[in-house]
Design an enzyme around this catalytic site. Structure first.
Site, PDB file in Angstrom:
ATOM      1  N   GLU A 197      -5.195  -4.329   4.941  1.00 29.19           N
ATOM      2  CA  GLU A 197      -5.337  -5.623   4.265  1.00 29.19           C
ATOM      3  C   GLU A 197      -4.721  -6.769   5.068  1.00 29.19           C
ATOM      4  O   GLU A 197      -3.797  -7.446   4.614  1.00 29.19           O
ATOM      5  CB  GLU A 197      -4.721  -5.562   2.869  1.00 29.19           C
ATOM      6  CG  GLU A 197      -5.434  -4.590   1.941  1.00 29.19           C
ATOM      7  CD  GLU A 197      -4.960  -4.682   0.496  1.00 29.19           C
ATOM      8  OE1 GLU A 197      -4.026  -5.471   0.209  1.00 29.19           O
ATOM      9  OE2 GLU A 197      -5.522  -3.974  -0.359  1.00 29.19           O
ATOM     10  N   GLU A 389      -8.723   2.177  -0.859  1.00 26.64           N
ATOM     11  CA  GLU A 389      -7.911   1.959  -2.053  1.00 26.64           C
ATOM     12  C   GLU A 389      -8.810   1.542  -3.209  1.00 26.64           C
ATOM     13  O   GLU A 389      -9.730   0.740  -3.031  1.00 26.64           O
ATOM     14  CB  GLU A 389      -6.861   0.865  -1.858  1.00 26.64           C
ATOM     15  CG  GLU A 389      -5.699   1.219  -0.965  1.00 26.64           C
ATOM     16  CD  GLU A 389      -4.668   0.101  -0.896  1.00 26.64           C
ATOM     17  OE1 GLU A 389      -4.547  -0.689  -1.875  1.00 26.64           O
ATOM     18  OE2 GLU A 389      -3.989   0.001   0.134  1.00 26.64           O
TER      19      GLU A 389
END
Length: 484
Positions: A197, A389
């Site tokens: 991320e 995720e």
């Protein structure tokens, strides 16, 4: 608990989910027929080093920006830190045994950079390397794919003191770190994720200041995005140089962007925000160029661009990791937000299709995972995708029977997995799913207030692990390769 008992419990849950009372999402989750996944599909779970390891001052580990941030008063809920977290630094064998009982096939974990290079530079710390070698060997012995992430937000504090991610030297330090890990593990680790991320750790770390290192400098944020993208490519090459056959990708948090109103201005703002959060990083990696967003005559200055950077950025990722949770509501912001030409105001974790909220207050939008996968496939094409995720904060406490009946999490997983399968039917090449998270953990600035784990952790009583109903349900999904 033996695996046959876990699977027996999971099967019961798979056929009768009304364990916490009726809800709109629960009914929606049970309305459709079971869906089967391809035989070679991999089922996994995910964690991150600072969130679970603990052992913050053991084994030669140096301080990270999250050690500094979490020990700064007012930065985290209740002043929580990751000093002990789940104590996985000492209990990793128990965690592997639990994953094996559940039938987990792939374990996405992260390597703590300051455990390998305490100051972010120089030779490797032997004790740190030994820890991850033991972890990897334990996973392989258990028949679980080790799937490490090189960087999940814990930059060595010494590198932040030297300028952090806006400092171009950090990309070179990432190269050295990746080479150390490749030489230590690339003979038996076949799949690597470089960054997790990059949008979040640059934006929240350098623009809005809500996460480590807590800086609020929009222009530093822009430079950080470029340096991180270069670091991503550098690590790709370093890993491949040691073992050309390893598969290398990165994990990108992607989200659908919804205009706050039907106005043309808000629609244009949503399109700009989509470029910033969904394309800015992955497009740079795949093409060597950024989407048209910043003023063309200032982009080089704002990013710290140097001659040859187009070639430095571009690498042919072997796979793309996608993290999905919720969406953004976006408004036009004529007065600006510190980023030239972006001119947006955005609200995270919102969707017009919301069918409820997580205990974190995030809107739940199952069709959004299908939508964002199809959106990103416009850029990734035929590159394999792994869901790195996806999950929900569900803080349901243990019941009087000692079990944790987290029906909302089960319903969340059922609806999202079915939408994921529909995306695959649409032609999106998804090959794996990693549930966030294996167990409750230090949830960054939220501390220990939010529980994402399919395994409950009692932080007040020795980090005792207790599988929730969702763990049994997920074990049955893995065993049958079918979402009921």
């Amino acid at each position: 608990m033996k695996r046959r008992d876990i699977l027996k419990s999971g099967w019961a849950l798979g056929t009768g989910l009304a364990v916490s009372g009726p809800s709109t999402m629960l009914r929606a989750a049970t309305d459709s027929a079971p869906v089967a996944f391809p035989q070679n599909f991999q089922w996994g779970v995910a964690t991150a080093a600072y969130q679970i390891e603990g052992g913050a001052r053991e084994g030669g580990r140096g301080p990270s920006i999250w050690d500094t941030f979490s020990h700064t008063p007012g930065k985290t809920r209740n002043g929580d830190t990751g000093d002990v977290a789940d104590d996985s630094f000492h209990r990793w064998r128990d965690d592997i045994a639990l994953m094996k009982q559940l039938g987990i096939e792939s374990y996405r974990f992260s390597i703590a950079w300051p455990r390998i290079q305490p100051s972010g530079r120089g030779p490797a710390n032997p004790a740190g390397l030994d820890y991850y070698k033991r972890l990897v060997d334990g996973l392989l012995d258990a028949g679980i794919r080790p799937f490490p992430t090189l960087y999940h937000w814990d930059l060595p504090q010494a590198l932040e003191d030297a300028g952090g991610w806006p400092n171009r030297d950090t990309a070179d330090r990432m190269t050295d770190y990746a080479q150390i890990m490749a030489e230590a593990l690339a003979d038996r680790v076949t799949a690597w994720s470089v960054l997790n991320e990059v949008k979040t750790f640059t934006q929240a770390g350098y623009w809005d200041g809500g996460m480590a290192p807590g800086r609020k400098d929009p222009l530093a944020f822009l430079k950080a995005t470029h340096v991180a993208n270069i670091a991503n490519a550098n690590a790709f090459h370093a890993l491949k140089a040691v073992n050309p056959i390893v598969q290398v990708g990165s994990a990108y948090d992607c989200a659908n962007c919804f205009p706050a109103t039907d106005s043309d201005a808000d629609k244009a703002a949503a399109a700009r925000w989509d470029k910033m959060i969904n394309l800015w990083y992955l497009q740079a990696t795949l093409t060597g160029t950024y989407p048209e967003l910043l003023p063309a005559d200032r982009q080089a200055e704002l990013l710290g661009w140097q001659p040859g950077d187009e070639a430095r950025l571009k690498v042919p990722l072997d796979f793309v990791g996608i993290n999905y949770y919720s969406g953004w509501r976006v408004w036009d912001e004529p007065k600006g937000n510190g980023i030239p030409n972006l001119n947006t105001r955005a609200e995270w974790a919102w969707s017009p299709r919301s069918i409820g909220k997580s205990d974190f207050g995030w809107d739940i939008d199952p069709p959004g995972i299908r939508q964002i996968l199809k959106r990103m496939q416009q850029l990734t094409g035929s590159i394999p995708i792994e869901i790195t995720e996806n999950g929900i904060a569900d803080n349901t406490p243990p019941g009087s029977d000692g079990r944790i009946h987290d029906a909302k999490r089960i319903a969340y997983l059922r609806t999202h997995l079915k939408e994921l399968r529909h995306a695959m039917d649409d032609g999106v090449p998804v090959r794996a799913y990693h549930l966030w998270s294996l167990m409750d953990n230090f949830e960054w600035a939220a501390g220990y207030s939010q529980r994402f784990g399919i395994v409950h952790v009692d932080f007040d009583h020795g980090q005792k692990r207790t599988p929730r109903d969702s763990a049994f349900w997920y074990a049955n999904v893995i065993k049958t390769n079918t979402v009921p």
